[in-house]
Design a protein around this motif. Structure first.
Motif, PDB file in Angstrom:
ATOM      1  N   SER A 176       0.816  -1.215   0.000  1.00  0.00           N
ATOM      2  CA  SER A 176       0.000   0.000   0.000  1.00  0.00           C
ATOM      3  C   SER A 176       0.848   1.262   0.000  1.00  0.00           C
ATOM      4  CB  SER A 176      -0.942   0.000   1.206  1.00  0.00           C
ATOM      5  OG  SER A 176      -0.212  -0.091   2.420  1.00  0.00           O
ATOM      6  N   LEU A 177       1.975   1.237   0.702  1.00  0.00           N
ATOM      7  CA  LEU A 177       2.869   2.399   0.704  1.00  0.00           C
ATOM      8  C   LEU A 177       3.580   2.535  -0.638  1.00  0.00           C
ATOM      9  CD1 LEU A 177       4.196   4.749   2.124  1.00  0.00           C
ATOM     10  CD2 LEU A 177       5.819   3.154   3.186  1.00  0.00           C
ATOM     11  N   PHE A 178       3.965   1.421  -1.221  1.00  0.00           N
ATOM     12  CA  PHE A 178       4.650   1.439  -2.525  1.00  0.00           C
ATOM     13  C   PHE A 178       3.789   2.132  -3.581  1.00  0.00           C
ATOM     14  CE2 PHE A 178       6.186  -0.645  -6.480  1.00  0.00           C
ATOM     15  CZ  PHE A 178       7.539  -0.357  -6.365  1.00  0.00           C
ATOM     16  N   GLU A 179       2.486   1.926  -3.526  1.00  0.00           N
ATOM     17  CA  GLU A 179       1.586   2.484  -4.531  1.00  0.00           C
ATOM     18  C   GLU A 179       1.555   4.005  -4.531  1.00  0.00           C
ATOM     19  OE1 GLU A 179      -2.274   0.845  -4.020  1.00  0.00           O
ATOM     20  OE2 GLU A 179      -1.685  -1.213  -4.616  1.00  0.00           O
ATOM     21  N   LYS A 206      11.191   4.833  -6.026  1.00  0.00           N
ATOM     22  CA  LYS A 206      10.893   3.438  -5.691  1.00  0.00           C
ATOM     23  C   LYS A 206      11.453   2.489  -6.738  1.00  0.00           C
ATOM     24  CE  LYS A 206       6.164   3.482  -7.635  1.00  0.00           C
ATOM     25  NZ  LYS A 206       4.736   3.351  -7.277  1.00  0.00           N
ATOM     26  N   HIS A 207      11.552   1.213  -6.325  1.00  0.00           N
ATOM     27  CA  HIS A 207      12.142   0.183  -7.184  1.00  0.00           C
ATOM     28  C   HIS A 207      11.575  -1.174  -6.774  1.00  0.00           C
ATOM     29  CE1 HIS A 207      15.222  -1.975  -9.513  1.00  0.00           C
ATOM     30  NE2 HIS A 207      15.393  -2.747  -8.456  1.00  0.00           N
ATOM     31  N   LEU A 208      11.240  -1.986  -7.760  1.00  0.00           N
ATOM     32  CA  LEU A 208      10.777  -3.349  -7.487  1.00  0.00           C
ATOM     33  C   LEU A 208      11.962  -4.294  -7.665  1.00  0.00           C
ATOM     34  CD1 LEU A 208       8.060  -4.574  -6.660  1.00  0.00           C
ATOM     35  CD2 LEU A 208       7.690  -5.155  -9.069  1.00  0.00           C
ATOM     36  N   MET A 209      12.453  -4.814  -6.547  1.00  0.00           N
ATOM     37  CA  MET A 209      13.666  -5.636  -6.540  1.00  0.00           C
ATOM     38  C   MET A 209      13.315  -7.105  -6.748  1.00  0.00           C
ATOM     39  SD  MET A 209      16.969  -5.407  -6.159  1.00  0.00           S
ATOM     40  CE  MET A 209      18.318  -6.578  -6.012  1.00  0.00           C
ATOM     41  N   GLU A 210      13.869  -7.691  -7.796  1.00  0.00           N
ATOM     42  CA  GLU A 210      13.619  -9.107  -8.061  1.00  0.00           C
ATOM     43  C   GLU A 210      14.740  -9.955  -7.463  1.00  0.00           C
ATOM     44  OE1 GLU A 210      12.617 -10.138 -12.047  1.00  0.00           O
ATOM     45  OE2 GLU A 210      11.375  -8.349 -12.363  1.00  0.00           O
ATOM     46  N   ILE A 211      14.371 -10.825  -6.524  1.00  0.00           N
ATOM     47  CA  ILE A 211      15.292 -11.776  -5.911  1.00  0.00           C
ATOM     48  C   ILE A 211      14.704 -13.165  -6.116  1.00  0.00           C
ATOM     49  CG2 ILE A 211      16.466 -12.517  -3.802  1.00  0.00           C
ATOM     50  CD1 ILE A 211      16.214  -9.706  -2.725  1.00  0.00           C
ATOM     51  N   LEU A 254      10.887 -13.700  -6.014  1.00  0.00           N
ATOM     52  CA  LEU A 254      10.249 -12.623  -5.260  1.00  0.00           C
ATOM     53  C   LEU A 254      10.382 -11.288  -5.989  1.00  0.00           C
ATOM     54  CD1 LEU A 254      11.565 -13.417  -1.655  1.00  0.00           C
ATOM     55  CD2 LEU A 254       9.368 -14.075  -2.652  1.00  0.00           C
ATOM     56  N   LYS A 255       9.404 -10.428  -5.812  1.00  0.00           N
ATOM     57  CA  LYS A 255       9.465  -9.046  -6.266  1.00  0.00           C
ATOM     58  C   LYS A 255       9.221  -8.170  -5.048  1.00  0.00           C
ATOM     59  CE  LYS A 255       8.121  -9.917 -11.053  1.00  0.00           C
ATOM     60  NZ  LYS A 255       7.182  -9.596 -12.158  1.00  0.00           N
ATOM     61  N   ILE A 256      10.291  -7.548  -4.565  1.00  0.00           N
ATOM     62  CA  ILE A 256      10.271  -6.855  -3.278  1.00  0.00           C
ATOM     63  C   ILE A 256      10.226  -5.346  -3.504  1.00  0.00           C
ATOM     64  CG2 ILE A 256      11.499  -6.487  -1.107  1.00  0.00           C
ATOM     65  CD1 ILE A 256      12.725  -9.256  -1.468  1.00  0.00           C
ATOM     66  N   PRO A 257       9.216  -4.651  -2.979  1.00  0.00           N
ATOM     67  CA  PRO A 257       9.122  -3.201  -3.163  1.00  0.00           C
ATOM     68  C   PRO A 257      10.069  -2.442  -2.231  1.00  0.00           C
ATOM     69  CG  PRO A 257       7.239  -3.993  -1.907  1.00  0.00           C
ATOM     70  CD  PRO A 257       8.035  -5.206  -2.283  1.00  0.00           C
ATOM     71  N   LEU A 258      10.922  -1.614  -2.827  1.00  0.00           N
ATOM     72  CA  LEU A 258      11.845  -0.765  -2.080  1.00  0.00           C
ATOM     73  C   LEU A 258      11.527   0.692  -2.393  1.00  0.00           C
ATOM     74  CD1 LEU A 258      15.240  -2.570  -2.845  1.00  0.00           C
ATOM     75  CD2 LEU A 258      13.796  -2.893  -0.839  1.00  0.00           C
ATOM     76  N   ALA A 259      11.808   1.571  -1.441  1.00  0.00           N
ATOM     77  CA  ALA A 259      11.541   2.986  -1.687  1.00  0.00           C
ATOM     78  C   ALA A 259      12.378   3.863  -0.765  1.00  0.00           C
ATOM     79  CB  ALA A 259      10.050   3.285  -1.481  1.00  0.00           C
ATOM     80  N   LEU A 260      12.639   5.071  -1.236  1.00  0.00           N
ATOM     81  CA  LEU A 260      13.231   6.105  -0.391  1.00  0.00           C
ATOM     82  C   LEU A 260      12.074   6.792   0.323  1.00  0.00           C
ATOM     83  CD1 LEU A 260      16.001   7.421   0.269  1.00  0.00           C
ATOM     84  CD2 LEU A 260      15.413   9.179  -1.420  1.00  0.00           C
ATOM     85  N   VAL A 261      12.004   6.619   1.633  1.00  0.00           N
ATOM     86  CA  VAL A 261      10.845   7.063   2.406  1.00  0.00           C
ATOM     87  C   VAL A 261      11.225   8.188   3.366  1.00  0.00           C
ATOM     88  CG1 VAL A 261       9.766   4.793   2.257  1.00  0.00           C
ATOM     89  CG2 VAL A 261      11.235   5.332   4.210  1.00  0.00           C
ATOM     90  N   GLU A 262      10.206   8.862   3.881  1.00  0.00           N
ATOM     91  CA  GLU A 262      10.371   9.865   4.925  1.00  0.00           C
ATOM     92  C   GLU A 262       9.852   9.294   6.238  1.00  0.00           C
ATOM     93  OE1 GLU A 262      11.628  12.897   4.954  1.00  0.00           O
ATOM     94  OE2 GLU A 262      11.817  13.481   2.845  1.00  0.00           O
ATOM     95  N   GLY A 263      10.593   9.532   7.317  1.00  0.00           N
ATOM     96  CA  GLY A 263      10.166   9.045   8.619  1.00  0.00           C
ATOM     97  C   GLY A 263      10.586  10.000   9.720  1.00  0.00           C
TER      98      GLY A 263
END
Length: 365
Positions: A10-13, A20-25, A28-37
């Motif tokens: 939901s955050l990736f969307e 953001k980037h969808l990392m394939e391992i 698996l397709k793993i959603p990665l992103a530069l986020v604010e926290g």
């Protein structure tokens, strides 16, 4: 506060494409992103933080081990419906911006990196890598888990150094190279092997390289002119008249069984890792004939030596090496660049990478 993180679907969307980037391992397709926290709280007068410092990161880089962290985090987050994330990253550099009241090792403004000393405990502080979240722009560390960066190393370069430097120096000592030894470094285009080669400047030995595919090795040979030759597993072209006294190997599950016939009597085989780290690779990997492997080692009195990270002294001595032999950085990315390009370059998906890839925060220090 920014961080590179595994995120929930939901955050990736809702994150911009640039971040953001969808990392394939494997499968698996793993959603990665530069986020604010939120930045962590830090009260310099509190007893809770009396031996700690608050670090504002300047740069960070990704390592092979981070792939396993990504998979672990994704298995935890994939079914969650909330918008949340798990920061990743192992290597970093940053500036000390606050210090606890009992801190004696650092002052505000010092440039530091992680001290991954292992296996020794230091006054109750756990050994090993200081954080699995080192892309976090702000992070609190115990002062015993940090090392001050010498002034001849830039903040950008420093963000790539801790794990590779500490590991390679420890492996060099365990290899116990003698004058005239034949030394082989496997997986010659990998980051770990680059660090290993950087420790071999000035060693009175014959250095050779091994690549699995034989591709993209010319840059390595140009940068390390002391390498006598680079061989290829795919071409099976190691000469029969060369036997190796020392092997430095980052991926023992790829090379050990293949290299036993190429080792001299009393050889030292020093390894710091395996290639098949994901759960998919482990489940589907072909097993080795353990009995034949052990017999091969015994028949030649070969020492198989495992290595995990290194000591604080290994890190300090390794950093001194960069006064003469500068670390080679392949590419520096900033917040203006695509995070997908940074991740793809970090894991050599472009196939032409040479050296570490670094992400630099555009903060003012």
């Amino acid at each position: 506060m920014k961080a590179l993180a595994v995120v929930t679907p939901s955050l990736f969307e809702v994150i911009d494409e640039k971040n953001k980037h969808l990392m394939e391992i494997d499968d698996l397709k793993i959603p990665l992103a530069l986020v604010e926290g939120n930045a962590p709280e830090f009260d310099p007068e509190s007893d809770i933080f009396k031996n700690s410092v608050l670090v504002q990161k300047k740069s960070f880089s990704l390592n092979y081990r981070d792939l396993g962290i990504m998979e672990m985090a994704w298995n935890y987050l994939k079914d969650k419906e909330v918008e949340t994330y798990y920061p990743i990253g192992s290597d970093f550099s940053g500036y000390v911006i606050k210090v606890g009241k009992d801190v004696t090792r650092f002052s505000i403004g010092d440039l530091v990196i992680g001290d991954c000393a292992f296996p020794d405990f230091k006054e109750g502080v756990n050994p090993g890598i200081p954080s699995n979240h080192s892309s976090r722009e702000f992070e609190v560390y115990n002062q015993l888990k940090l090392c001050k960066v010498p002034d001849y190393i830039s903040a950008e370069d420093a963000g790539a150094l801790s794990i590779g430097t500490q590991t390679s120096m420890s492996m060099l000592k365990k290899g116990a190279i003698k004058k005239g030894n034949n030394v082989l470094v496997t997986s010659i285009t990998s980051n770990t092997s680059f660090f290993l080669l950087n420790t071999l400047w000035g060693e009175d030995c014959n250095v050779y390289g091994l690549s699995y595919s034989g591709e993209n090795i010319q840059k390595v040979k140009d940068h390390f002119p002391f390498i006598k030759e680079v061989f290829s597993v795919s071409e099976n072209n190691i000469p029969k008249d060369i036997l190796f006294d020392v092997v430095f190997d980052a991926f023992s599950d790829t090379y050990l069984e293949y290299l036993i016939p190429c080792l001299n009597f009393n050889a030292r085989y020093v390894t710091c890792g395996i290639f098949k780290q994901s759960s998919h690779k482990m489940i589907n990997s072909d097993g080795v004939n353990l009995s034949a492997l052990i017999v091969g080692l015994m028949m030649k009195n070969i020492s198989l030596i495992g290595n995990c990270l290194g000591s604080t002294q290994d890190l300090v001595e390794g950093l001194q090496n960069y006064r003469e032999n500068k670390m080679f950085i392949d590419t520096v990315f900033t917040e203006e660049n695509s995070i997908s390009d940074f991740i793809s370059r970090s894991y050599n998906l472009n196939k032409d990478k040479f050296g570490k890839v670094v992400f630099v925060y555009e903060n003012k220090n």
